[in-house]
Write a protein that holds these residues in place. Sequence first.
Motif, PDB file in Angstrom:
ATOM      1  N   ASP A  50      -4.123  21.025  -7.599  1.00  0.00           N
ATOM      2  CA  ASP A  50      -3.011  21.146  -6.630  1.00  0.00           C
ATOM      3  C   ASP A  50      -1.764  19.692  -7.046  1.00  0.00           C
ATOM      4  O   ASP A  50      -0.538  19.685  -7.186  1.00  0.00           O
ATOM      5  CB  ASP A  50      -3.487  20.075  -5.233  1.00  0.00           C
ATOM      6  N   ALA A  51      -2.091  18.765  -7.743  1.00  0.00           N
ATOM      7  CA  ALA A  51      -0.897  18.332  -8.328  1.00  0.00           C
ATOM      8  C   ALA A  51      -0.300  17.970  -9.558  1.00  0.00           C
ATOM      9  O   ALA A  51       0.837  18.416  -9.956  1.00  0.00           O
ATOM     10  CB  ALA A  51      -1.563  16.938  -9.383  1.00  0.00           C
ATOM     11  N   GLY A  52      -0.927  19.526 -10.354  1.00  0.00           N
ATOM     12  CA  GLY A  52      -0.413  20.167 -11.304  1.00  0.00           C
ATOM     13  C   GLY A  52      -0.473  19.455 -12.343  1.00  0.00           C
ATOM     14  O   GLY A  52      -0.302  19.963 -13.335  1.00  0.00           O
ATOM     15  N   TYR A  53      -1.042  18.423 -12.717  1.00  0.00           N
ATOM     16  CA  TYR A  53      -1.237  17.835 -13.796  1.00  0.00           C
ATOM     17  C   TYR A  53      -2.585  16.679 -13.966  1.00  0.00           C
ATOM     18  O   TYR A  53      -2.859  16.428 -13.028  1.00  0.00           O
ATOM     19  CB  TYR A  53       0.130  17.574 -14.337  1.00  0.00           C
ATOM     20  N   SER A  54      -2.517  16.066 -14.975  1.00  0.00           N
ATOM     21  CA  SER A  54      -3.318  15.045 -15.621  1.00  0.00           C
ATOM     22  C   SER A  54      -3.146  14.314 -16.229  1.00  0.00           C
ATOM     23  O   SER A  54      -2.350  13.739 -17.107  1.00  0.00           O
ATOM     24  CB  SER A  54      -4.951  15.821 -16.458  1.00  0.00           C
ATOM     25  N   THR A  55      -2.961  12.819 -15.125  1.00  0.00           N
ATOM     26  CA  THR A  55      -2.184  11.856 -15.581  1.00  0.00           C
ATOM     27  C   THR A  55      -2.997  11.413 -16.781  1.00  0.00           C
ATOM     28  O   THR A  55      -4.007  11.289 -16.953  1.00  0.00           O
ATOM     29  CB  THR A  55      -2.293  11.099 -14.609  1.00  0.00           C
ATOM     30  N   THR A  56      -2.468   9.872 -17.836  1.00  0.00           N
ATOM     31  CA  THR A  56      -2.438   9.225 -18.515  1.00  0.00           C
ATOM     32  C   THR A  56      -2.724   7.975 -18.514  1.00  0.00           C
ATOM     33  O   THR A  56      -2.147   7.224 -17.650  1.00  0.00           O
ATOM     34  CB  THR A  56      -1.099   8.985 -19.804  1.00  0.00           C
ATOM     35  N   LEU A  57      -3.768   7.641 -18.655  1.00  0.00           N
ATOM     36  CA  LEU A  57      -4.940   6.609 -18.688  1.00  0.00           C
ATOM     37  C   LEU A  57      -4.165   5.172 -18.902  1.00  0.00           C
ATOM     38  O   LEU A  57      -4.223   5.249 -20.281  1.00  0.00           O
ATOM     39  CB  LEU A  57      -6.430   6.150 -17.895  1.00  0.00           C
ATOM     40  N   THR A  58      -3.823   3.773 -18.733  1.00  0.00           N
ATOM     41  CA  THR A  58      -3.210   2.758 -19.107  1.00  0.00           C
ATOM     42  C   THR A  58      -3.521   1.371 -18.742  1.00  0.00           C
ATOM     43  O   THR A  58      -3.952   1.755 -18.323  1.00  0.00           O
ATOM     44  CB  THR A  58      -1.614   2.819 -19.197  1.00  0.00           C
ATOM     45  N   PRO A  59      -3.464   0.924 -19.865  1.00  0.00           N
ATOM     46  CA  PRO A  59      -4.224  -0.512 -19.374  1.00  0.00           C
ATOM     47  C   PRO A  59      -3.414  -0.801 -18.381  1.00  0.00           C
ATOM     48  O   PRO A  59      -4.181  -1.712 -17.350  1.00  0.00           O
ATOM     49  CB  PRO A  59      -3.825  -2.027 -20.613  1.00  0.00           C
ATOM     50  N   GLU A  60      -1.987  -1.329 -18.234  1.00  0.00           N
ATOM     51  CA  GLU A  60      -1.394  -1.334 -16.762  1.00  0.00           C
ATOM     52  C   GLU A  60      -1.607  -0.762 -15.328  1.00  0.00           C
ATOM     53  O   GLU A  60      -1.857  -0.802 -14.934  1.00  0.00           O
ATOM     54  CB  GLU A  60       0.521  -1.152 -16.695  1.00  0.00           C
ATOM     55  N   ASN A  61      -1.799   0.916 -15.680  1.00  0.00           N
ATOM     56  CA  ASN A  61      -2.032   1.568 -14.358  1.00  0.00           C
ATOM     57  C   ASN A  61      -3.229   1.319 -14.520  1.00  0.00           C
ATOM     58  O   ASN A  61      -4.118   1.524 -12.801  1.00  0.00           O
ATOM     59  CB  ASN A  61      -1.790   2.427 -14.223  1.00  0.00           C
ATOM     60  N   ASN A  62      -4.375   0.731 -15.519  1.00  0.00           N
ATOM     61  CA  ASN A  62      -5.694   0.577 -14.846  1.00  0.00           C
ATOM     62  C   ASN A  62      -6.228  -0.632 -13.752  1.00  0.00           C
ATOM     63  O   ASN A  62      -6.454  -0.511 -13.175  1.00  0.00           O
ATOM     64  CB  ASN A  62      -6.937   0.539 -15.949  1.00  0.00           C
ATOM     65  N   LYS A  63      -5.615  -1.458 -14.697  1.00  0.00           N
ATOM     66  CA  LYS A  63      -5.609  -2.766 -13.801  1.00  0.00           C
ATOM     67  C   LYS A  63      -5.201  -2.785 -12.724  1.00  0.00           C
ATOM     68  O   LYS A  63      -5.793  -3.340 -11.835  1.00  0.00           O
ATOM     69  CB  LYS A  63      -4.789  -3.472 -14.810  1.00  0.00           C
ATOM     70  N   ARG A  64      -3.622  -2.090 -11.958  1.00  0.00           N
ATOM     71  CA  ARG A  64      -3.225  -2.103 -11.591  1.00  0.00           C
ATOM     72  C   ARG A  64      -4.070  -0.975  -9.944  1.00  0.00           C
ATOM     73  O   ARG A  64      -4.726  -2.306  -8.696  1.00  0.00           O
ATOM     74  CB  ARG A  64      -1.955  -1.356 -11.025  1.00  0.00           C
ATOM     75  N   VAL A  65      -4.709   0.447 -10.656  1.00  0.00           N
ATOM     76  CA  VAL A  65      -5.825   0.492  -9.512  1.00  0.00           C
ATOM     77  C   VAL A  65      -7.216   0.238  -9.209  1.00  0.00           C
ATOM     78  O   VAL A  65      -7.214  -0.248  -7.844  1.00  0.00           O
ATOM     79  CB  VAL A  65      -5.492   1.926 -10.184  1.00  0.00           C
ATOM     80  N   LEU A  66      -7.409  -0.647 -10.206  1.00  0.00           N
ATOM     81  CA  LEU A  66      -8.739  -1.479 -10.495  1.00  0.00           C
ATOM     82  C   LEU A  66      -8.670  -1.670  -9.487  1.00  0.00           C
ATOM     83  O   LEU A  66      -9.426  -2.955  -8.358  1.00  0.00           O
ATOM     84  CB  LEU A  66      -9.348  -2.230 -11.920  1.00  0.00           C
ATOM     85  N   ARG A  67      -7.942  -3.280  -9.284  1.00  0.00           N
ATOM     86  CA  ARG A  67      -7.810  -4.335  -8.183  1.00  0.00           C
ATOM     87  C   ARG A  67      -7.189  -4.145  -6.842  1.00  0.00           C
ATOM     88  O   ARG A  67      -7.488  -4.804  -6.322  1.00  0.00           O
ATOM     89  CB  ARG A  67      -6.371  -5.160  -8.890  1.00  0.00           C
ATOM     90  N   ALA A  68      -6.517  -2.856  -6.680  1.00  0.00           N
ATOM     91  CA  ALA A  68      -6.448  -2.505  -5.499  1.00  0.00           C
ATOM     92  C   ALA A  68      -8.197  -1.625  -5.013  1.00  0.00           C
ATOM     93  O   ALA A  68      -7.675  -1.826  -3.784  1.00  0.00           O
ATOM     94  CB  ALA A  68      -5.497  -0.755  -5.662  1.00  0.00           C
ATOM     95  N   ILE A  69      -8.476  -1.448  -5.362  1.00  0.00           N
ATOM     96  CA  ILE A  69      -9.654  -0.733  -5.749  1.00  0.00           C
ATOM     97  C   ILE A  69     -10.686  -1.749  -5.152  1.00  0.00           C
ATOM     98  O   ILE A  69     -11.630  -2.039  -4.237  1.00  0.00           O
ATOM     99  CB  ILE A  69     -10.705   0.000  -6.468  1.00  0.00           C
ATOM    100  N   ALA A 271      -7.302   6.997 -10.500  1.00  0.00           N
ATOM    101  CA  ALA A 271      -8.334   6.520  -9.991  1.00  0.00           C
ATOM    102  C   ALA A 271      -9.513   7.105 -10.968  1.00  0.00           C
ATOM    103  O   ALA A 271     -10.575   7.094 -10.517  1.00  0.00           O
ATOM    104  CB  ALA A 271      -8.896   6.524  -8.399  1.00  0.00           C
ATOM    105  N   ILE A 272      -9.235   8.462 -10.106  1.00  0.00           N
ATOM    106  CA  ILE A 272      -9.740   9.982 -10.910  1.00  0.00           C
ATOM    107  C   ILE A 272     -10.112  10.006 -13.133  1.00  0.00           C
ATOM    108  O   ILE A 272     -10.787   9.761 -13.148  1.00  0.00           O
ATOM    109  CB  ILE A 272      -9.227  11.008 -10.914  1.00  0.00           C
ATOM    110  N   GLU A 273      -8.514   9.324 -13.442  1.00  0.00           N
ATOM    111  CA  GLU A 273      -8.853   9.904 -15.060  1.00  0.00           C
ATOM    112  C   GLU A 273      -9.352   8.732 -15.692  1.00  0.00           C
ATOM    113  O   GLU A 273     -10.188   8.089 -16.375  1.00  0.00           O
ATOM    114  CB  GLU A 273      -7.236   9.557 -14.611  1.00  0.00           C
ATOM    115  N   ARG A 274      -9.931   7.310 -14.587  1.00  0.00           N
ATOM    116  CA  ARG A 274     -10.256   6.183 -14.768  1.00  0.00           C
ATOM    117  C   ARG A 274     -11.887   6.412 -15.170  1.00  0.00           C
ATOM    118  O   ARG A 274     -12.145   5.438 -16.129  1.00  0.00           O
ATOM    119  CB  ARG A 274     -10.714   5.077 -13.727  1.00  0.00           C
ATOM    120  N   LEU A 275     -12.282   7.239 -14.129  1.00  0.00           N
ATOM    121  CA  LEU A 275     -13.532   8.543 -14.053  1.00  0.00           C
ATOM    122  C   LEU A 275     -14.496   9.132 -14.619  1.00  0.00           C
ATOM    123  O   LEU A 275     -15.560   9.566 -15.708  1.00  0.00           O
ATOM    124  CB  LEU A 275     -14.473   8.025 -13.046  1.00  0.00           C
TER     125      LEU A 275
END
Length: 545
Positions: A50-69, A271-275
């Motif tokens: 639906d989004a049309g793309y798969s995002t890139t996982l980086t230390p920064e966005n991984n840390k941010r999303v993990l903290r939110a979770i 969150a999906i890319e992390r998994l």
Amino acid sequence: MSQHEEISPSKAQQEERVESIHAEEAGRVSEAKHIDRGPKQDQAVQLIEDAGYSTTLTPENNKRVLRAIDLRLLPILLSIYFLQQLDKSTLAYASVFGLVETAHLHGDMYSWLGSVVYLAQLVVQPLVSYLLVKVPMGKFMAVSVLLWGISLSCMTAANSFAGLLVCRLFLGLCEAGIAPAFIAVTQMWYRRLEQPVRLGSWYAMNGVVNMVGSLITYGLGHIHSSVFEPYQIIFLFFGLITIGVAVAVLLFMPDSPTTAKFLNEEDKLVAIERLRMNQQGIESHEWKWDHVKESCLDLKSWLWFALLLAISIPSGGISTFGPLIVKSFGFNPLNTILLNVPFGAVQLIATMGGAWLATHWKRKGPVLALLCLPPIAGCVMLLQIAHDAAHRGPLLVGYYLVSVYPGITPLIYSWSAANTGGETKKKVTTGILIVGQCVGNVIGPTLYTTEEAPLYRRGLISSLALFIALFCLIWLNMGYLLILNRKHEHRRVAAGKDAKVVDHSMNKVTTANPDKADVPVEHVTQDNAFMDLTDWKNEDFVYVY
């Protein structure tokens, strides 16, 4: 398993790269090699398409999303499990404040009040496995919490063995899905490296309950009422709190990463890319009978069953009779409750320490074997030391050594969770191991009877034998997982892939080599991560021992 590195270019390069990736992937998504999964595909696939793309996982966005979770999920999970363990422990607390005498419990009646909860959970596990696939996770958990809170509140009016037995039966039925749901939530939201600590954190509520619950009960025990007995106040107080928490769970517990309202669209993709590296999928509401068959034929499933059975028999007995064992050392009721506080502290340290060590070593089997040793020593001490006032100190030391055992169960949970792929197979395998746990908790209290006080030799001897058996089963399971990894290596070679792959799900997200910054983003249909394959059928799956 995919062998791409996880990429972290500079911030400016990253922003420019993400923009180009989004545009390129949006244009290519219709040309990508799609597999016809039908309407019941993994929800992660649908969100990415639906989004049309798969995002890139980086230390920064991984840390941010993990903290939110963590900030959203952990307070809910910890609160629910704290209350579940506290609600089940109310029976042990109530026994100290006159429940046994008032309800005229004798023989094995009290033991059966401990066992019936797990007997009910055992019977309903097949239904729980099915519901966890078909029903949204947040709604399932909220209803479960509400119903068990009502059941506990009703125990206030039960003053006979029959009444207490019925209430405890419904308590077990309503709580049956909590541990399987928590395991499913951990698989759904966390990378395999992160799972032991998260599983350990909510299971560590056992130790917190023995500390905080004992102190709260100590305070409630001082309330003098002309209407309620002290043990009735305990039931009513904790039952009403549980009902209130159920409302909070309904409002704040998300169903999955793909529908979580606290994440924006980009963070959902992160969150999906992390998994992806877990190779386990995220969420599918299709019940697959071939997964059921494979789970039942998989030796691992029955090894998990045996491991949970071996730890749950002593656990069921000690958790139900623990306060009575301490009381048998010659302490009065209020001091008995207070002496359960150190018991809880040891549980907490063992559970979180074991989870941390498993994360640090990236191995669960050796940590589990290590955790078996203190309970073995503790059982020997309780069996050999005379039960009299002169030996209270050494007896308490032995009791506290035995209390290391709660650190074992969550590691078995995470060991199973990390080594099972396929949505239906994950739920069925979890159901099998929970059945082992329930059988053990049914048997455990029956090995102890009030007539055996103060020595409780039969229960302690059986616990000692099972801790030793558990130690041996752990090494057997490790050997089998190594054999499965060898088989997958041969399959990868046959498919033209490298035999050895890096299991990134067991590594932290770190900055990649700048020379490899041009590695393209993996498209959802280019690997097995979200194809809802079982661990047997996915040659990219790496077993963790």
